[in-house]
Design a protein around this motif. Structure first.
Motif, PDB file in Angstrom:
ATOM      1  N   CYS A  70       0.840  -1.205   0.000  1.00 34.64           N
ATOM      2  CA  CYS A  70       0.000   0.000   0.000  1.00 34.64           C
ATOM      3  C   CYS A  70       0.871   1.250   0.000  1.00 34.64           C
ATOM      4  CB  CYS A  70      -0.926  -0.010   1.214  1.00 34.64           C
ATOM      5  SG  CYS A  70      -1.968   1.459   1.364  1.00 34.64           S
ATOM      6  N   ALA A  71       1.858   1.298   0.887  1.00 34.23           N
ATOM      7  CA  ALA A  71       2.735   2.473   0.976  1.00 34.23           C
ATOM      8  C   ALA A  71       3.509   2.684  -0.318  1.00 34.23           C
ATOM      9  CB  ALA A  71       3.699   2.313   2.147  1.00 34.23           C
ATOM     10  N   SER A  72       4.018   1.620  -0.894  1.00 33.30           N
ATOM     11  CA  SER A  72       4.801   1.726  -2.117  1.00 33.30           C
ATOM     12  C   SER A  72       3.957   2.254  -3.269  1.00 33.30           C
ATOM     13  CB  SER A  72       5.388   0.361  -2.480  1.00 33.30           C
ATOM     14  OG  SER A  72       6.216  -0.124  -1.442  1.00 33.30           O
ATOM     15  N   ARG A  73       2.739   1.784  -3.362  1.00 36.52           N
ATOM     16  CA  ARG A  73       1.875   2.239  -4.455  1.00 36.52           C
ATOM     17  C   ARG A  73       1.498   3.711  -4.295  1.00 36.52           C
ATOM     18  NH1 ARG A  73      -2.052  -3.161  -4.953  1.00 36.52           N
ATOM     19  NH2 ARG A  73      -0.433  -4.493  -5.874  1.00 36.52           N
ATOM     20  N   LEU A  74       1.294   4.150  -3.071  1.00 36.97           N
ATOM     21  CA  LEU A  74       0.979   5.555  -2.849  1.00 36.97           C
ATOM     22  C   LEU A  74       2.140   6.444  -3.285  1.00 36.97           C
ATOM     23  CD1 LEU A  74      -0.799   5.434   0.650  1.00 36.97           C
ATOM     24  CD2 LEU A  74      -1.854   5.845  -1.578  1.00 36.97           C
ATOM     25  N   ARG A 107      11.497   5.133   4.081  1.00 36.46           N
ATOM     26  CA  ARG A 107      11.941   3.874   3.487  1.00 36.46           C
ATOM     27  C   ARG A 107      11.413   3.706   2.068  1.00 36.46           C
ATOM     28  NH1 ARG A 107      10.013  -0.649   7.532  1.00 36.46           N
ATOM     29  NH2 ARG A 107       8.170   0.675   7.502  1.00 36.46           N
ATOM     30  N   TYR A 108      10.316   4.412   1.763  1.00 33.97           N
ATOM     31  CA  TYR A 108       9.701   4.281   0.445  1.00 33.97           C
ATOM     32  C   TYR A 108      10.061   5.449  -0.474  1.00 33.97           C
ATOM     33  CZ  TYR A 108       6.841   1.402   3.560  1.00 33.97           C
ATOM     34  OH  TYR A 108       6.424   0.506   4.500  1.00 33.97           O
ATOM     35  N   ALA A 109      10.930   6.355   0.006  1.00 36.38           N
ATOM     36  CA  ALA A 109      11.218   7.564  -0.758  1.00 36.38           C
ATOM     37  C   ALA A 109      11.877   7.252  -2.099  1.00 36.38           C
ATOM     38  CB  ALA A 109      12.105   8.500   0.062  1.00 36.38           C
ATOM     39  N   ALA A 128       2.569   6.603  -6.954  1.00 34.35           N
ATOM     40  CA  ALA A 128       1.508   7.384  -7.591  1.00 34.35           C
ATOM     41  C   ALA A 128       1.733   8.885  -7.450  1.00 34.35           C
ATOM     42  CB  ALA A 128       0.150   7.003  -7.013  1.00 34.35           C
ATOM     43  N   GLY A 129       2.795   9.290  -6.750  1.00 33.15           N
ATOM     44  CA  GLY A 129       3.102  10.702  -6.610  1.00 33.15           C
ATOM     45  C   GLY A 129       2.565  11.351  -5.348  1.00 33.15           C
ATOM     46  N   ILE A 130       2.023  10.562  -4.409  1.00 35.02           N
ATOM     47  CA  ILE A 130       1.547  11.120  -3.141  1.00 35.02           C
ATOM     48  C   ILE A 130       2.754  11.515  -2.303  1.00 35.02           C
ATOM     49  CG2 ILE A 130       0.114  10.727  -1.109  1.00 35.02           C
ATOM     50  CD1 ILE A 130      -1.386  10.669  -3.772  1.00 35.02           C
ATOM     51  N   ASP A 131       2.731  12.731  -1.745  1.00 36.80           N
ATOM     52  CA  ASP A 131       3.888  13.190  -0.977  1.00 36.80           C
ATOM     53  C   ASP A 131       4.022  12.387   0.308  1.00 36.80           C
ATOM     54  OD1 ASP A 131       2.759  14.969   1.460  1.00 36.80           O
ATOM     55  OD2 ASP A 131       1.502  15.276  -0.305  1.00 36.80           O
ATOM     56  N   LEU A 132       5.245  12.326   0.815  1.00 36.24           N
ATOM     57  CA  LEU A 132       5.558  11.444   1.942  1.00 36.24           C
ATOM     58  C   LEU A 132       4.812  11.828   3.201  1.00 36.24           C
ATOM     59  CD1 LEU A 132       9.399  10.961   1.425  1.00 36.24           C
ATOM     60  CD2 LEU A 132       7.544   9.408   0.814  1.00 36.24           C
ATOM     61  N   ARG A 133       4.526  13.095   3.408  1.00 32.29           N
ATOM     62  CA  ARG A 133       3.797  13.503   4.607  1.00 32.29           C
ATOM     63  C   ARG A 133       2.384  12.924   4.615  1.00 32.29           C
ATOM     64  NH1 ARG A 133       6.702  14.866   9.018  1.00 32.29           N
ATOM     65  NH2 ARG A 133       8.373  16.327   8.464  1.00 32.29           N
TER      66      ARG A 133
END
Length: 375
Positions: A283-287, A311-313, A290-295
């Motif tokens: 879920c985190a990786s896909r977000l 970790r997903y940056a 998709a261009g969702i900012d880390l915050r």
């Protein structure tokens, strides 16, 4: 109530009433102790205080501190069970090494021991965190006078494994073949990023307007996340299974068993990352991809610190492209006007004269006629 423990032949006592003998023997085996059940004799923790060469000390043992304060420090659940195992392991080490004081030397020896048995820094931090929570409670109640100092060990970012679309389809299909309700839980987890425990504790009253509120979280802070159409459909399909929540009738042990069986069927048995928590990573990786900012990803997942989300940056490659484009635009806007191109001054040397056609004169005409031979 007197808690019972097990005393080995050398006179070392571990006082925990809730552990099975098999678990105790496995722990002692890890410490290099004898594993014959006959060498363990039940004793009372009150009769066997921790002793040093100079005699007994008045500080309470970890087992006593656990029984006194565990109920107020930890909520019932898997996290409390894990802390229980950590405290017991540390208690056993202190007994075996005849350590009676909670000081900096104890922390150093624990770190050394955990590293020798192959624990990573992240695992050592979790074990010592459980110890500190218990000792901090003991300090507040006046049972100990000082907390030992400890600097959290640096944790390396482990590999982040997430499911591809093909792997997700295969795993969910294999789980559904064993238990359809468990497959619905998988769909909900991968589309909400929830931990398994958070989803299992979700109540129907916590779901409103296509959003779910998780009250029982690892950080202790509730969070509300919007639901995808697939997650909404999974909740609707989970209604017939009963319970106070969509997945409250599912036990973690049963879900983990079916997951592991599906994992073996698909030959993922050698992949140590193929565990239910991989759905949260997915879920985190896909977000991020998709261009969702880390915050926003941090808030969606309920990470306490941005370091967990970082970790997903590395997956946010599109963001890096945007950075380069932004710098190009700034460079073009701030670039100075181009200076005029210098022209070479004209030469003062006399220009070369070129013959230009001219009309023939009368003299030339007569000369031309005279040169032409007459017939």
């Amino acid at each position: 109530m007197v808690s019972t423990g097990f005393q080995s032949v050398p006179g070392i006592c571990v006082s925990f009433s809730e552990f099975s003998i098999d678990f105790l023997l496995s722990i002692y085996h890890n410490f290099g102790m004898h594993t014959d059940p006959e060498v363990f004799i039940p004793v009372s923790s009150a009769e066997q205080p921790i002793a040093t060469e100079g005699g007994c000390v008045s500080a309470p043992g970890l087992s006593d501190l656990w029984h006194q304060h565990a109920g107020s420090v930890w909520e019932n659940g898997r996290h409390k069970d894990n802390c229980y195992a950590f405290i017991f392991e540390i208690c056993a080490f202190m007994r075996l090494q005849k350590i009676a004081t909670y000081d900096d030397i104890l922390i150093d020896r624990l770190v050394t021991h955990f590293r020798e048995i192959g624990n990573r820094n992240s695992t050592i931090n979790r074990k010592l965190s459980a110890l500190y929570k218990l000792l901090k409670k003991a300090e507040r109640t006046g049972q100990i006078t000082r907390l030992p100092s400890y600097i959290r060990l640096r944790e390396r970012n482990s590999r982040v494994r997430f499911l591809t679309a093909e792997e997700e389809s295969s795993m969910f299909g294999a789980v559904a073949a064993r238990n359809t309700h468990h497959a619905l839980l998988c769909q909900f987890l991968v589309d909400t990023g929830a931990r398994v425990g958070e989803a299992l504790a979700l109540k129907w009253n916590d779901i409103h307007n296509n959003a779910a509120t998780f009250w029982i979280t690892k950080s202790g802070r509730s969070r509300t996340v919007p639901l995808t159409r697939r997650a909404v459909a999974a909740l609707k399909s989970a209604r017939p299974y009963g319970g106070t929540g969509p997945f409250t009738s599912i036990t973690y042990a049963n879900f983990k068993y079916n997951w592991n069986q599906a994992r073996k069927d698909l030959r993922f048995g050698d992949d140590p990352h193929m565990v239910p928590h991989i759905l949260r990573h997915t879920c985190a990786s896909r977000l991020v991809q998709a261009g969702i900012d880390l915050r926003r990803v941090q808030t969606f997942l309920g990470h306490q610190t941005i370091q967990m989300t970082l970790r997903y940056a590395h997956l946010a490659t599109n963001d890096l492209d945007q950075c380069a484009s932004a710098l190009d635009a700034i460079n073009m806007a701030s670039a100075p006007a181009k200076p005029p191109v210098a022209t070479r001054p004209a030469s003062r040397a006399p220009a070369l004269r070129t013959a230009s056609p001219r009309a023939p004169s009368t003299h030339d005409k007569s000369k031309s006629k005279a040169q032409i031979p007459q017939p």
